[in-house]
Design a protein around this motif. Sequence first.
Motif, mmCIF file in Angstrom:
data_model
loop_
_atom_site.group_PDB
_atom_site.id
_atom_site.type_symbol
_atom_site.label_atom_id
_atom_site.label_comp_id
_atom_site.label_asym_id
_atom_site.label_seq_id
_atom_site.Cartn_x
_atom_site.Cartn_y
_atom_site.Cartn_z
ATOM 1 N N ASN B 25 0.845 -1.199 0.000
ATOM 2 C CA ASN B 25 0.000 0.000 0.000
ATOM 3 C C ASN B 25 0.877 1.244 0.000
ATOM 4 O O ASN B 25 1.691 1.417 0.903
ATOM 5 C CB ASN B 25 -0.891 0.016 1.247
ATOM 6 N N LEU B 27 0.176 4.601 0.575
ATOM 7 C CA LEU B 27 -0.915 5.459 1.030
ATOM 8 C C LEU B 27 -0.451 6.502 2.034
ATOM 9 O O LEU B 27 -0.922 7.636 2.024
ATOM 10 C CB LEU B 27 -2.009 4.600 1.694
ATOM 11 N N ASP B 28 0.450 6.105 2.920
ATOM 12 C CA ASP B 28 0.794 6.988 4.035
ATOM 13 C C ASP B 28 1.731 8.097 3.586
ATOM 14 O O ASP B 28 2.741 7.851 2.923
ATOM 15 C CB ASP B 28 1.434 6.189 5.172
ATOM 16 N N GLU B 29 1.367 9.286 3.985
ATOM 17 C CA GLU B 29 2.089 10.497 3.591
ATOM 18 C C GLU B 29 3.606 10.387 3.827
ATOM 19 O O GLU B 29 4.401 10.701 2.945
ATOM 20 C CB GLU B 29 1.519 11.667 4.413
ATOM 21 N N HIS B 60 -2.578 -0.949 -3.559
ATOM 22 C CA HIS B 60 -3.320 0.307 -3.379
ATOM 23 C C HIS B 60 -2.364 1.484 -3.438
ATOM 24 O O HIS B 60 -1.247 1.395 -2.925
ATOM 25 C CB HIS B 60 -4.032 0.350 -2.021
ATOM 26 N N SER B 62 -2.624 6.096 -3.317
ATOM 27 C CA SER B 62 -3.507 7.244 -3.138
ATOM 28 C C SER B 62 -3.166 8.334 -4.147
ATOM 29 O O SER B 62 -2.168 8.252 -4.862
ATOM 30 C CB SER B 62 -3.330 7.806 -1.726
ATOM 31 N N SER B 63 -3.981 9.383 -4.159
ATOM 32 C CA SER B 63 -3.711 10.491 -5.075
ATOM 33 C C SER B 63 -2.396 11.179 -4.710
ATOM 34 O O SER B 63 -1.732 11.747 -5.575
ATOM 35 C CB SER B 63 -4.861 11.492 -5.067
ATOM 36 N N ALA B 64 -2.002 11.110 -3.434
ATOM 37 C CA ALA B 64 -0.715 11.689 -3.030
ATOM 38 C C ALA B 64 0.439 10.927 -3.693
ATOM 39 O O ALA B 64 1.443 11.523 -4.098
ATOM 40 C CB ALA B 64 -0.573 11.657 -1.511
ATOM 41 N N GLY B 67 0.735 12.059 -7.168
ATOM 42 C CA GLY B 67 1.430 13.349 -7.190
ATOM 43 C C GLY B 67 2.937 13.169 -7.184
ATOM 44 O O GLY B 67 3.673 13.838 -7.921
ATOM 45 N N ILE B 70 4.168 12.037 -10.532
ATOM 46 C CA ILE B 70 4.220 13.150 -11.492
ATOM 47 C C ILE B 70 5.495 13.969 -11.283
ATOM 48 O O ILE B 70 6.174 14.346 -12.234
ATOM 49 C CB ILE B 70 2.959 14.037 -11.340
#
Lengths: 145, 119
Positions: B25, B27-29, B60, B62-64, B67, B70
Amino acid sequence: MNAHRPVPSPQPGDHAPGVWSAKVPKGVDDYREQEALLLEAVQGAGYPSAAVFAIRLAFEEAMMNAFKHGGAEVVDLGVSVTARRVVITVNDYGPGYDPDAVPDPLAEENLELPSGRGLMLMRQYMTEVRHNESGNTVTMVYERS
Amino acid sequence: MGVDESRLRVKLQGEVTQVEFVDRNILDEGFIQQIGHEIDDLIQEHEQPKLLLSFSNVDHLSSAALGTLITIHQKVKEKGGQLRLSDIDPQIHEVFIITKLDKLFEIHDDVDGAMSSFA
């Protein structure tokens, strides 16, 4: 997003509901615990893996928005999981924001921006995503097809 | 799982730096930032980096995380390098399609396909 429809509540015909609310402090462990409970309830209610993926993604993005962009230290989380639908409410008590003012991440000029996709993904993966008037509470609904 | 451990498995294959994510995952910042820093270090090691990111372990993101990808893409481009993504789970691939990021990134089914695409 339709701002005029009421939030669906669990119906008498729904059974084996998983309904709870929690104050979730900012911190990975607390919110992972809630995520685990949510996924357990969703899987326990027999939702397919695509639905579990969608609900998890929307939950992640909503919590991220609340803690990161809303600046919350604690959020109020409300969850209702029934055989027919999943409703998740996140209130961050922050100043809120205007969801319609978020730049379209699909516009050509925004495609390479590193942020701004969370709300769009929530809308894409859930049946319905609505904010209260002040923009600090989001309600997300997943209707089982 | 401490944040000091590397979140990546890195292998140099010819001129290409192959990177695999350790976590299922992303997910975590904190982890996402760490991954960003680690990959940035790899980019800076090469004059014209050829970088392959394999998502074979990832369930999984996340949108972060999008980012950060990108930003990685931009850094590779600035150095005249090449970036490829591979082995993306169908559900995650759908996220790339929904966000139109499948147009931004060069995505291959597997490592072999990605490796043979480098100029």
